[in-house]
Design an enzyme around this catalytic site. Structure first.
Site, PDB file in Angstrom:
ATOM      1  N   GLU A   1      -7.125   4.441   7.963  1.00  0.00           N
ATOM      2  CA  GLU A   1      -6.825   6.047   7.742  1.00  0.00           C
ATOM      3  C   GLU A   1      -8.086   6.653   7.174  1.00  0.00           C
ATOM      4  OE1 GLU A   1      -3.112   5.619   5.755  1.00  0.00           O
ATOM      5  OE2 GLU A   1      -1.968   4.915   7.496  1.00  0.00           O
TER       6      GLU A   1
ATOM      7  N   HIS B   1      -9.477   1.091   4.943  1.00  0.00           N
ATOM      8  CA  HIS B   1      -8.220   1.404   5.540  1.00  0.00           C
ATOM      9  C   HIS B   1      -8.708   2.248   6.838  1.00  0.00           C
ATOM     10  CE1 HIS B   1      -4.234   2.419   6.415  1.00  0.00           C
ATOM     11  NE2 HIS B   1      -3.690   1.357   5.699  1.00  0.00           N
TER      12      HIS B   1
ATOM     13  N   GLY C   1       2.195   1.993  10.792  1.00  0.00           N
ATOM     14  CA  GLY C   1       3.275   3.090  10.609  1.00  0.00           C
ATOM     15  C   GLY C   1       3.955   3.606  11.757  1.00  0.00           C
TER      16      GLY C   1
ATOM     17  N   ASN D   1       0.878  -1.246  -0.172  1.00  0.00           N
ATOM     18  CA  ASN D   1      -0.111  -0.116  -0.058  1.00  0.00           C
ATOM     19  C   ASN D   1       0.959   1.203  -0.053  1.00  0.00           C
ATOM     20  OD1 ASN D   1      -1.765   2.014   0.589  1.00  0.00           O
ATOM     21  ND2 ASN D   1      -2.148   1.570   2.655  1.00  0.00           N
TER      22      ASN D   1
ATOM     23  N   LYS E   1       0.314   4.069  -0.357  1.00  0.00           N
ATOM     24  CA  LYS E   1      -0.668   5.498   0.404  1.00  0.00           C
ATOM     25  C   LYS E   1      -0.173   6.718  -0.490  1.00  0.00           C
ATOM     26  CE  LYS E   1       0.205   3.488   4.861  1.00  0.00           C
ATOM     27  NZ  LYS E   1      -0.076   3.615   6.205  1.00  0.00           N
TER      28      LYS E   1
ATOM     29  N   GLU F   1      -5.471  -5.112  10.490  1.00  0.00           N
ATOM     30  CA  GLU F   1      -4.804  -4.104  10.600  1.00  0.00           C
ATOM     31  C   GLU F   1      -4.865  -3.393  12.036  1.00  0.00           C
ATOM     32  OE1 GLU F   1      -2.599  -3.120   6.777  1.00  0.00           O
ATOM     33  OE2 GLU F   1      -4.131  -1.591   6.860  1.00  0.00           O
TER      34      GLU F   1
ATOM     35  N   SER G   1       3.083  -2.341  10.479  1.00  0.00           N
ATOM     36  CA  SER G   1       4.580  -2.380  10.558  1.00  0.00           C
ATOM     37  C   SER G   1       5.194  -3.762  10.249  1.00  0.00           C
ATOM     38  CB  SER G   1       5.000  -2.048  11.977  1.00  0.00           C
ATOM     39  OG  SER G   1       4.506  -0.555  12.216  1.00  0.00           O
TER      40      SER G   1
HETATM   41  C1  PEP Z   1      -0.844   0.006   6.038  1.00  0.00           C
HETATM   42  O1  PEP Z   1      -0.708   1.345   5.846  1.00  0.00           O
HETATM   43  O2  PEP Z   1      -1.820  -0.718   5.804  1.00  0.00           O
HETATM   44  C2  PEP Z   1       0.172  -0.340   6.742  1.00  0.00           C
HETATM   45  C3  PEP Z   1       0.124  -1.608   7.313  1.00  0.00           C
HETATM   46  O3  PEP Z   1       1.280   0.413   7.116  1.00  0.00           O
HETATM   47  P1  PEP Z   1       2.641  -0.002   7.709  1.00  0.00           P
HETATM   48  O4  PEP Z   1       2.999  -1.158   7.286  1.00  0.00           O
HETATM   49  O5  PEP Z   1       3.589   1.232   7.345  1.00  0.00           O
HETATM   50  O6  PEP Z   1       2.490  -0.121   9.092  1.00  0.00           O
END
Ligand code: PEP
Length: 249
Positions: free
Chosen positions: A97, A95, A172, A11, A13, A166, A211
């Site tokens: 976000e 997601h 992040g 992803n 972003k 998630e 992460s």
């Molecule tokens: C994501 O945005 O779906 C995600 C898992 O980000 P990160 O791997 O940076 O934590």
């Protein structure tokens, strides 16, 4: 029998440029292992470029969101049909976000998943709890409610989605759910799918995101109900993304 093929999805972003994307995709294509299924979800303006770069390759393309509507006066929105036409196979919906920053409700996320399926895309439906919710012992209830909305909307088509757990506190932040913490939630989600669709739930892929890095991917992916990853930050570095993909094979 379970035949789930591991899936690793990047992803991106709101990152990238035409030049950086071309470089990243070329590096991934040169080194990606064949055994795991891989996809990258690029920002809307770069999807056509990415589709051209990936044409004929095994690396699939996805988008990061779609409209719940088929067509019409929805300024700024992008329909699932447009994404399918441009060459996407996947679209991320729900997601955290978007849920947090754009006020997307469980119901809207479910409608987006339905719109995606209606146009031949596979929705990657994200669910996850905040740190506060986890600390209050609400993880199961929160992800259960988020998934229930999608089950309610899709009915027996629920088996066509990819689900992604998630935890918001792990996205992040550099803080990853332990393999045990993640497996526990994945098992709950699988049980909920099983209650809705029976034994076919064993075929639904449930990705972990939050992460994921080259050094923690293998132990996460080794869990019985973790079928790959949704990768944010580490998907922007070809070497890391490829290493994570290798951990999935
Ligand atoms: C994501 O945005 O779906 C995600 C898992 O980000 P990160 O791997 O940076 O934590």
């Amino acid at each position: 029998m379970t035949t789930r093929r591991t899936l690793v999805v990047g992803n991106w972003k709101m990152h990238g440029s035409r030049a950086r994307n071309a470089e990243l995709l070329a590096a991934i294509l040169a080194a990606a292992p064949g055994a795991a299924e891989l996809a990258v979800c690029a920002p809307f303006p770069y999807l056509a470029d990415a589709a051209a770069a990936l044409s004929g390759s095994a690396l699939a393309l996805g988008a990061q969101d779609c409209s719940a509507h088929a067509e019409g006066a929805y300024t700024g929105e992008v329909s699932a049909a447009m994404l399918a036409e441009i060459g996407c196979r996947y679209v991320i919906v729900g997601h955290s976000e978007r849920r947090a920053q754009h006020g997307e409700s469980d119901g809207l996320v479910a409608q987006k998943a339905q719109a995606a399926l209606a146009h031949g895309l596979t929705p990657i439906v994200c669910v996850g709890e905040t740190l506060l919710q986890r600390e209050h012992g609400q993880t199961g209830a929160v992800v259960g409610r988020q998934l229930a909305a999608v089950i309610g909307q899709l009915g027996e088509r629920i088996g066509a989605i990819v689900l992604a757990y998630e935890p918001v506190w792990a996205i992040g932040t550099g803080r990853t759910a332990s393999p045990q913490q993640a497996q526990e939630v994945h098992a709950l989600l699988r049980a909920q799918l099983q209650a809705a669709m029976g034994t076919a739930a064993a075929q639904v892929r449930i990705l972990y995101g939050g992460s994921v890095k080259p050094d923690n991917a293998a132990t996460l992916f080794a869990q019985p109900d973790i079928d790959g990853g949704l990768i944010g930050g580490a998907s922007l570095k070809a070497a890391d993304f490829v290493a994570i993909a290798r951990a999935a094979t």
